[in-house]
Design an enzyme around this catalytic site. Structure first.
Site, PDB file in Angstrom:
ATOM      1  N   ARG A  68     -45.844  17.600 -25.784  1.00  0.00           N
ATOM      2  CA  ARG A  68     -47.403  17.215 -26.101  1.00  0.00           C
ATOM      3  C   ARG A  68     -48.083  18.445 -26.013  1.00  0.00           C
ATOM      4  O   ARG A  68     -47.883  19.429 -25.246  1.00  0.00           O
ATOM      5  CB  ARG A  68     -47.811  16.153 -25.095  1.00  0.00           C
ATOM      6  CG  ARG A  68     -49.087  15.450 -25.424  1.00  0.00           C
ATOM      7  CD  ARG A  68     -49.349  14.751 -26.323  1.00  0.00           C
ATOM      8  NE  ARG A  68     -50.596  14.025 -26.455  1.00  0.00           N
ATOM      9  CZ  ARG A  68     -50.895  13.244 -27.333  1.00  0.00           C
ATOM     10  NH1 ARG A  68     -50.231  13.436 -28.575  1.00  0.00           N
ATOM     11  NH2 ARG A  68     -51.964  12.635 -27.111  1.00  0.00           N
TER      12      ARG A  68
ATOM     13  N   THR B 274     -46.582  14.262 -33.922  1.00  0.00           N
ATOM     14  CA  THR B 274     -47.800  13.934 -34.542  1.00  0.00           C
ATOM     15  C   THR B 274     -48.786  15.424 -34.592  1.00  0.00           C
ATOM     16  O   THR B 274     -48.553  16.130 -33.729  1.00  0.00           O
ATOM     17  CB  THR B 274     -48.800  12.725 -33.601  1.00  0.00           C
ATOM     18  OG1 THR B 274     -49.742  12.636 -34.404  1.00  0.00           O
ATOM     19  CG2 THR B 274     -49.079  13.414 -32.385  1.00  0.00           C
TER      20      THR B 274
ATOM     21  N   SER C  85     -51.484   9.987 -24.618  1.00  0.00           N
ATOM     22  CA  SER C  85     -50.951   9.671 -25.959  1.00  0.00           C
ATOM     23  C   SER C  85     -50.582   8.138 -25.946  1.00  0.00           C
ATOM     24  O   SER C  85     -50.271   7.347 -24.925  1.00  0.00           O
ATOM     25  CB  SER C  85     -49.525  10.419 -26.291  1.00  0.00           C
ATOM     26  OG  SER C  85     -49.088  10.064 -27.465  1.00  0.00           O
TER      27      SER C  85
ATOM     28  N   THR D 234     -49.055  10.633 -37.606  1.00  0.00           N
ATOM     29  CA  THR D 234     -48.097  10.536 -36.957  1.00  0.00           C
ATOM     30  C   THR D 234     -46.870   9.975 -37.587  1.00  0.00           C
ATOM     31  O   THR D 234     -47.013   9.282 -38.523  1.00  0.00           O
ATOM     32  CB  THR D 234     -48.304   9.608 -35.575  1.00  0.00           C
ATOM     33  OG1 THR D 234     -49.395  10.093 -35.113  1.00  0.00           O
ATOM     34  CG2 THR D 234     -47.279   9.634 -34.533  1.00  0.00           C
TER      35      THR D 234
HETATM   36  N1  GLY Z   1     -52.467  11.170 -31.452  1.00  0.00           N
HETATM   37  C1  GLY Z   1     -52.188   9.815 -31.303  1.00  0.00           C
HETATM   38  C2  GLY Z   1     -51.310   9.482 -29.891  1.00  0.00           C
HETATM   39  O1  GLY Z   1     -50.863  10.348 -29.478  1.00  0.00           O
HETATM   40  O2  GLY Z   1     -51.503   8.682 -29.141  1.00  0.00           O
END
Ligand code: GLY
Length: 576
Positions: free
Chosen positions: A106, A397, A450, A379
């Protein structure tokens, strides 16, 4: 498509009971079952990416090499959804050790991203800053993940696994309608930035379906990543261009925060649902916790015995309760204490279940005026099982369509706009209509919450990898997919399942057109639900399955996306 599937699903729920009996007869044969799948299955949102995964297998790689190759091609041919300017989560099953591991790639918040940085003069959320351009971007995680997975779990060098992506970036690929449409909807933002114009307006006009899109700078960046590993992206030439590009557009990143980016290996969450082992995404994903809550709440009903309206009612009530907790408790576990023991507890789920009235909707405490937006193109998810039994379920994403819209000149790297997934202003919904408070406030180095929910479900007969894009709707797509598998559906039927969604706020059931029968909509409204029963379709679910009873592999690629591909190749065809 969707109404036609309804009888299939009804049948499947009934079939489920029969299947359980059948499984009992089969139990004695369980230890005679094959230990390895007969080949490889890959399902992804792009045929070119699925093909690259198989190329890695043919070159002697495993599922993890295939995942690196597939990710890199998605970064080139699906910039609308994911890329090396973004991040993702990888759920891996290593057949050799039997270990499941969650690789968290992330993005992290840069130091400059204080909560005040995203407020306008009136103290309101500056939505443009949150969603577009340099301030919206977190420090990318995907390049580090590709290096980490290749070196720790793969067999092939990055110069082999990244080769198809580099070729497609350099020689180009054919633009498809979804890319053209997405560009149209983000055009104003993308054309603010010189680096983005240099790629997408190279011939003077926006990309059109059928044209060839070449990304030579991205090819060069991928080459540096292949040659130098992490340092090819987070230090040196590319890092310098990223820093300059962000600074020239008024943003602030530092060389130190780029150079120090690290993926995290985390223990996946585990729980049981009706005989399935569910292995799924821990925080900073909210998806696994929400799945555990929803499925453990739903375990109190035999869904196959409920009529459609009551089945949807209890499912929606479970969604409502899980999303309430998401809003309040979830954030990056390296920065905040998430009350995991309580949220994952079966007794806690039982308490939530007890609060569900069998005939009446529970009104959400507050009602946001902002409807959850529709999105299906942001995503991407893909899933792989190889002939050794290694498994990958990964969701990646750049957040909204084409992320921040900004490419720092000379890099080809389209930066994410993941900062909008933080609670940038407490209590103010983000682009997906979900909000948060202190647990998800931005802080230097922190990962934004997320909804990405790459998941495995397994029992004695089957190993399944499943996931989807769709912002906050990811979680409910995966939930409905698991319920579909539990009802006996095939991977392709699961990918095609009609969808409905509730996220606590706004207090409304969103349903794809035709997903709910008119009678069920009427009954749900009579229970006090507000139903948007005719929304356009959403999501892009990809899933693969190994059925040990028949030793067969199969895959499902969402039929809503015509350029996806699920394919099985037997071991003997790949020369492994
Ligand atoms: N950017 C969408 C998520 O990670 O939930």
């Amino acid at each position: 498509m969707t109404p036609a599937l309804r009888p299939v699903i009804r049948q499947a729920f009934t079939f489920c009971a029969t299947l359980t009996l059948f499984a009992a007869f089969q139990a004695t044969a369980a230890d005679a079952r094959p230990r390895h799948p007969p080949g490889t299955v890959i399902a992804s949102a792009q045929a070119l990416a699925t093909d690259a995964g198989f190329e890695a297998i043919r070159n002697g790689g495993n599922a993890f090499d295939a995942a690196v190759a597939t990710s890199a091609v998605l970064a080139v041919v699906e910039p609308i959804s994911s890329g090396i300017g973004g991040g993702g989560f990888f759920l891996l099953h290593d057949a050799k050790t039997g270990r499941d591991v969650f690789v968290d790639a992330r993005e992290t918040a840069p130091e400059s991203a204080t909560p005040e940085a995203y407020l306008d003069k009136q103290g309101e959320l500056d939505v443009d800053r949150a969603e577009n351009g340099p301030w919206s971007a977190g420090i990318p995680g995907l390049p580090a993940a590709l290096v980490h997975i290749a070196s720790k779990y793969g067999r092939l060098p990055l110069r082999t696994t990244l080769a198809p992506a580099i070729k497609l970036a350099r020689e180009g690929f054919e633009v498809y309608p979804r890319l053209e449409r997405g560009y149209g909807s983000r055009r104003e933002v993308m054309e603010r930035y010189a680096g983005t114009r240099a790629v997408f307006l190279a011939d003077g006009t926006p990309p059109k379906a059928g044209e060839i899109l070449k990304q030579p700078d991205l090819a060069h960046t991928l080459e540096l990543l292949a040659e130098k590993g992490r340092d090819g992206f987070y230090k040196g030439e590319v890092a310098e261009k990223l820093l300059k590009g962000v600074a020239d557009e008024g943003g602030k990143w530092t060389a130190a925060e780029l150079a120090s980016y690290q993926v995290r290996e985390r223990e996946p969450l585990r729980f049981k649902y009706r005989g399935w082992d569910v292995i799924t995404a821990p925080p900073p994903s909210s998806g696994g916790v929400a799945l555990a809550q929803m499925l453990q709440i739903l375990e109190g009903w035999d869904l196959a015995k409920l009529d459609e309206a009551h089945r949807v009612h209890v499912t929606v009530e479970a969604m409502r309760r899980a999303f309430r907790d998401r809003t309040i408790y979830l954030g990056d576990p390296d920065f905040v204490t998430v009350p995991m023991a309580r949220l994952m507890d079966r007794n806690y789920a039982a308490g939530l279940r007890a609060s569900i009235h069998p005939e009446k909707a529970t009104p959400s405490a507050l009602i946001s005026g902002k409807p959850a937006p529709l999105e299906d193109d942001e995503t991407t998810h893909f899933a792989i099982i190889d002939a050794d039994g290694n498994r990958v379920s990964t969701t990646q994403t750049v957040n909204l369509l084409y992320g921040s819209g900004m490419i720092p000149p000379g890099t080809g790297v389209l930066l994410n706009d993941e900062m909008d997934d933080f609670a940038l202003r407490p209590g103010t919904p983000n682009a997906f209509g979900v909000m948060g408070f202190e647990a998800n406030a931005p802080k230097a180095g922190k990962r934004m919450l997320s909804s990405m929910t790459p998941t495995f479900i397994e029992n004695a007969d089957k190993s399944i990898a499943i996931g989807a894009p769709g912002g906050s709707r990811i979680i409910t797509e995966v939930l409905l997919g698991i319920l579909g598998y539990d009802a006996g559906l095939t991977p392709q039927e699961v990918a095609a399942l009609p969808r409905f969604h509730h996220q606590w706020m706004p207090d409304v059931i969103s349903a794809e057109k035709g997903a709910l029968s008119p009678e069920a909509v009427k009954a749900l409204e009579a229970m006090g639900h507000t139903v948007n029963a005719a929304e356009p379709t959403w999501g892009n679910l990809q899933t693969v399955q190994w059925d040990r009873r028949t030793n067969t592999l199969s895959g499902g690629s969402d039929p809503r996306n015509p350029v996806g591909k699920a394919e099985v190749q037997p071991s003997d065809a790949k020369g492994k």
